[in-house]
Scaffold this active site. Structure first.
Site, PDB file in Angstrom:
ATOM      1  N   ALA A 144       0.866  -1.175   0.000  1.00 39.84           N
ATOM      2  CA  ALA A 144       0.000   0.000   0.000  1.00 39.84           C
ATOM      3  C   ALA A 144       0.907   1.231   0.000  1.00 39.84           C
ATOM      4  O   ALA A 144       2.046   1.159   0.471  1.00 39.84           O
ATOM      5  CB  ALA A 144      -0.880  -0.025   1.232  1.00 39.84           C
ATOM      6  N   GLY A 200       0.456  -4.856   1.078  1.00 42.43           N
ATOM      7  CA  GLY A 200      -0.737  -4.881   0.231  1.00 42.43           C
ATOM      8  C   GLY A 200      -0.496  -5.581  -1.095  1.00 42.43           C
ATOM      9  O   GLY A 200      -1.440  -6.120  -1.693  1.00 42.43           O
ATOM     10  N   GLU A 215      -0.938  -9.120  -0.351  1.00 46.14           N
ATOM     11  CA  GLU A 215      -2.358  -9.310  -0.036  1.00 46.14           C
ATOM     12  C   GLU A 215      -3.213  -9.266  -1.313  1.00 46.14           C
ATOM     13  O   GLU A 215      -4.162 -10.029  -1.462  1.00 46.14           O
ATOM     14  CB  GLU A 215      -2.795  -8.244   0.972  1.00 46.14           C
ATOM     15  CG  GLU A 215      -2.115  -8.462   2.345  1.00 46.14           C
ATOM     16  CD  GLU A 215      -2.257  -7.273   3.288  1.00 46.14           C
ATOM     17  OE1 GLU A 215      -1.842  -6.155   2.901  1.00 46.14           O
ATOM     18  OE2 GLU A 215      -2.776  -7.455   4.398  1.00 46.14           O
ATOM     19  N   GLU A 229       4.465  -4.863   7.246  1.00 40.13           N
ATOM     20  CA  GLU A 229       3.754  -3.755   7.898  1.00 40.13           C
ATOM     21  C   GLU A 229       4.256  -3.500   9.313  1.00 40.13           C
ATOM     22  O   GLU A 229       4.263  -2.366   9.785  1.00 40.13           O
ATOM     23  CB  GLU A 229       2.240  -4.039   7.925  1.00 40.13           C
ATOM     24  CG  GLU A 229       1.557  -4.002   6.567  1.00 40.13           C
ATOM     25  CD  GLU A 229       1.511  -5.354   5.866  1.00 40.13           C
ATOM     26  OE1 GLU A 229       2.312  -6.254   6.210  1.00 40.13           O
ATOM     27  OE2 GLU A 229       0.669  -5.512   4.965  1.00 40.13           O
TER      28      GLU A 229
END
Ligand SMILES: CC(C)=CC(=O)SCCNC(=O)CCNC(=O)[C@H](O)C(C)(C)COP(=O)(O)OP(=O)(O)OC[C@H]1O[C@@H](n2cnc3c(N)ncnc32)[C@H](O)[C@@H]1OP(=O)(O)O
Length: 257
Positions: free
Chosen positions: A65, A108, A111, A131
């Protein structure tokens, strides 16, 4: 349709989406999310498309992300806007989606790959949930999907240490379905998608639905669900055609009916 952060193409019956923020290693900002979801939904609704491939660049599928976009978000906005919820739309698309991963698939990015139906990895792929190194934790499904893919011990290891795993380890632990040379990645993923797209679309969609059900229900319920779907396929012309073609030693001509 023109997009800023992705490239969208069709190759026969396959929809190909390439994440395209090379300078930011395909970091996933809200624009990428909006455009990727729109493109996937478009392919989902297109009767000419039977399967979808999502890929990135040689260096990065997606390095996570977008940290620079996220850094100033306040709790109240993250919570009230349910930050990241938009990505879940991808998992509602009923046609198969293959992630073709080269280079970094972090946070992300890992993911997003796991939201797809299976992952084909280049030998250069590196997966991780870093993260924790940023003072947060997975937020696009990593703590749940990674655990289901690789089991508790390795998921804890990945999420708590933030270390990366290479393609060989990812294949060994079942995160990816196969590893191919980096130069062949997109062609191999397109070939797999094209094969799927040749089959009867209803049986492909029901197969996806049944495998996914295995993650959400008991074995007994899942087996019942599978059998009911299997029975329902006998209502289709494609079941008659597929079995007749086998008996007549010819290629089936599926009509998706
Ligand atoms: C928080 C939740 C729920 C989810 C997340 O996904 S958080 C993000 C998780 N990902 C990461 O922590 C990885 C961050 N990136 C890196 O550690 C490194 O970029 C690398 C190891 C992947 C690659 O290192 P390398 O030295 O080869 O390249 P860089 O110079 O570091 O990166 C190039 C360029 O891309 C920008 N970049 C990379 N990742 C991100 C990201 N996730 N968000 C925003 N921008 C990213 C990086 O800043 C650099 O841009 P500039 O040159 O303009 O600084």
């Amino acid at each position: 349709m023109t997009y800023e952060t992705i490239i969208v193409e069709t190759r026969g019956k396959v929809g190909l989406i390439t994440l395209n923020r090379p300078k930011a290693l395909n970091a996933l900002n809200t624009e990428v999310m909006r455009e990727a979801v729109e493109a996937v939904n478009g392919f989902g609704a297109d009767p000419g498309i039977g399967a979808i491939v999502i890929t990135g660049s040689e260096k990065a599928f997606a390095a996570g992300a977008d940290i620079k976009q996220m850094q100033s978000i306040a709790f109240v906005d993250a919570y009230t806007q349910d930050f990241f919820v938009g990505w879940e739309e991808l998992t509602r698309v009923r046609k198969p989606i293959i992630a073709a991963v080269a280079g970094y698939a972090l946070g992300g990015g890992c993911e997003l790959a796991m939201m797809c139906d299976f992952i084909i990895a280049a030998d250069t792929a590196r997966f991780g949930q870093p993260e924790i190194t940023l003072g947060v934790m997975p937020g696009m499904g990593g703590s749940q999907r990674l655990t289901r893919f690789v089991g508790k011990s390795k998921a804890m290891d990945m999420c708590l240490t933030g270390r990366m795993m290479d393609a060989a380890e990812a294949e060994r632990c079942g995160l990816v379905s196969r590893v191919v040379p980096a130069g062949d990645l997109v062609e191999e993923a397109l070939k797999a998608a094209a094969k799927i797209a040749e089959f009867s679309l209803p049986s492909v969609m029901m197969t996806k639905e049944a495998v996914n059900r295995a993650y959400e229900t008991t074995l007994a319920e899942g087996l019942r669900f599978e059998r009911r779907l299997f029975h329902s396929l006998f209502a289709l012309d494609d079941q008659k055609e597929g079995m007749a073609a086998f008996a007549e030693k010819r290629k089936p001509n599926f009509t998706n009916r």
